[in-house]
Design a protein around this motif. Sequence first.
Motif, PDB file in Angstrom:
ATOM      1  N   GLY A  26       0.811  -1.209   0.000  1.00  0.00           N
ATOM      2  CA  GLY A  26       0.000   0.000   0.000  1.00  0.00           C
ATOM      3  C   GLY A  26       0.845   1.259   0.000  1.00  0.00           C
ATOM      4  N   ILE A  27       0.196   2.406  -0.182  1.00  0.00           N
ATOM      5  CA  ILE A  27       0.874   3.702  -0.205  1.00  0.00           C
ATOM      6  C   ILE A  27      -0.031   4.757   0.440  1.00  0.00           C
ATOM      7  CG2 ILE A  27       2.341   3.335  -2.237  1.00  0.00           C
ATOM      8  CD1 ILE A  27       0.158   4.694  -3.920  1.00  0.00           C
ATOM      9  N   VAL A  28       0.581   5.844   0.859  1.00  0.00           N
ATOM     10  CA  VAL A  28      -0.152   7.033   1.281  1.00  0.00           C
ATOM     11  C   VAL A  28      -0.120   8.063   0.160  1.00  0.00           C
ATOM     12  CG1 VAL A  28      -0.218   8.978   2.898  1.00  0.00           C
ATOM     13  CG2 VAL A  28       0.302   6.680   3.735  1.00  0.00           C
ATOM     14  N   TYR A  29       1.049   8.152  -0.505  1.00  0.00           N
ATOM     15  CA  TYR A  29       1.251   9.170  -1.532  1.00  0.00           C
ATOM     16  C   TYR A  29       1.416   8.554  -2.928  1.00  0.00           C
ATOM     17  CZ  TYR A  29       2.808  11.787   2.621  1.00  0.00           C
ATOM     18  OH  TYR A  29       2.896  12.370   3.856  1.00  0.00           O
ATOM     19  N   ALA A  71      -4.332   3.851  -7.304  1.00  0.00           N
ATOM     20  CA  ALA A  71      -3.669   4.352  -6.097  1.00  0.00           C
ATOM     21  C   ALA A  71      -4.656   4.402  -4.939  1.00  0.00           C
ATOM     22  CB  ALA A  71      -3.085   5.729  -6.362  1.00  0.00           C
ATOM     23  N   LYS A  72      -5.862   4.857  -5.211  1.00  0.00           N
ATOM     24  CA  LYS A  72      -6.905   4.889  -4.180  1.00  0.00           C
ATOM     25  C   LYS A  72      -7.159   3.493  -3.641  1.00  0.00           C
ATOM     26  CE  LYS A  72     -10.666   6.368  -1.964  1.00  0.00           C
ATOM     27  NZ  LYS A  72     -10.659   7.341  -0.848  1.00  0.00           N
ATOM     28  N   GLU A  73      -7.200   2.500  -4.518  1.00  0.00           N
ATOM     29  CA  GLU A  73      -7.417   1.114  -4.105  1.00  0.00           C
ATOM     30  C   GLU A  73      -6.255   0.595  -3.261  1.00  0.00           C
ATOM     31  OE1 GLU A  73      -8.012  -0.971  -7.744  1.00  0.00           O
ATOM     32  OE2 GLU A  73      -9.987  -0.076  -8.140  1.00  0.00           O
ATOM     33  N   CYS A  74      -5.070   1.182  -3.460  1.00  0.00           N
ATOM     34  CA  CYS A  74      -3.877   0.787  -2.695  1.00  0.00           C
ATOM     35  C   CYS A  74      -3.740   1.594  -1.407  1.00  0.00           C
ATOM     36  CB  CYS A  74      -2.624   0.954  -3.542  1.00  0.00           C
ATOM     37  SG  CYS A  74      -2.512  -0.199  -4.929  1.00  0.00           S
ATOM     38  N   GLY A  75      -4.757   2.366  -1.082  1.00  0.00           N
ATOM     39  CA  GLY A  75      -4.759   3.094   0.178  1.00  0.00           C
ATOM     40  C   GLY A  75      -4.302   4.534   0.107  1.00  0.00           C
ATOM     41  N   ALA A  76      -3.977   5.024  -1.089  1.00  0.00           N
ATOM     42  CA  ALA A  76      -3.467   6.394  -1.208  1.00  0.00           C
ATOM     43  C   ALA A  76      -4.468   7.407  -0.666  1.00  0.00           C
ATOM     44  CB  ALA A  76      -3.138   6.711  -2.663  1.00  0.00           C
TER      45      ALA A  76
END
Length: 327
Positions: A26-29, A71-76
């Motif tokens: 996952g990512i934030v940014y 990215a949203k699906e990865c937690g961004a």
Amino acid sequence: MHKNQETVLTGYHWHQAELEEVKHDGIVYLAMNMTSACNYQCPYCFVGLQNLKAVRDDMLLKDKLRVIREAKECGARVVSMPGRGEPMADRNFWDVIEETKRLGLWVVVYTNGYFLDLDRIKQLKDSPVSLFLKVDSFDPDIYEQMVGKQGVFERLRRNLDVLLEHFHEPKINGDRIITRLGINSVVTAQTAESIPTIHQWCQNHGIYYTCRSPVKVGEAAITWDMLVQDQADRLRAIGQQYAARNFTSSTELGQCGIYLFGITVDNNGEVLVCPDAHSDFGRIGNIKKSSLRELIRRRKEKFPLNSASGYCFVKAHMNSEKETEKG
């Protein structure tokens, strides 16, 4: 504003515990380079002036929107627009802003401020956006030397005034001043005397401020002697004195947030370790051939993360402090 209060930029400065919750894939940014076009010619440009348009902007709007959704699906939570060039020069800029708004993502836009005006500033205020303006000096001659373009300082000065009146509304939360407006400077032999003035102006208005000495990559590798003039130690000390944190996206522990908790997609679809990396180093793959989640997993296998305070991937691989001093 009280000088003992810490100023933080909305979208960048999360509490450490929130960042540490990020999963391994996952990512934030999501740092997304929007375009290679730029109307300025900064002598320290990390891309290099001859390379600004060398990489074709072959990510269509549909590609950009797909990446943002993945990215949203990865937690961004945040889309950062550092840009190989000037993000607001991208014809897809406003479409991307609308999509991030629909998805509930925040956006941090690095901009030289040239394309701002009253209407655009009001539109940005009504959007989930923080602005990070590059300002190296309030002296017109020095400013224009550092952007490589004449007759633009008054435009910047006017836009700063409009931002203060129509965009900037700092909020106090305990010992923090939370703002949507930031200023970023590069400390060179030419701008060194300007830094305290810019820092004080930002402090007076509750604006997030940071600065750093030039990195010997891109255009700075060519103009290094002019920029540094055997003052590397002095310039680095000024950067450390006036920088709010180690990096623009710095965590509470002094780590580079985008490097440690994010991933970068270049304007040709190449996925990189961080915004300052390039396809010849720090390259992970291409978004057109793999999913973003797969590339995030691959990044952590190919380039194991270093969580040390102050660690910079680019300096460690291309331009260490020791090499800079030899510059």
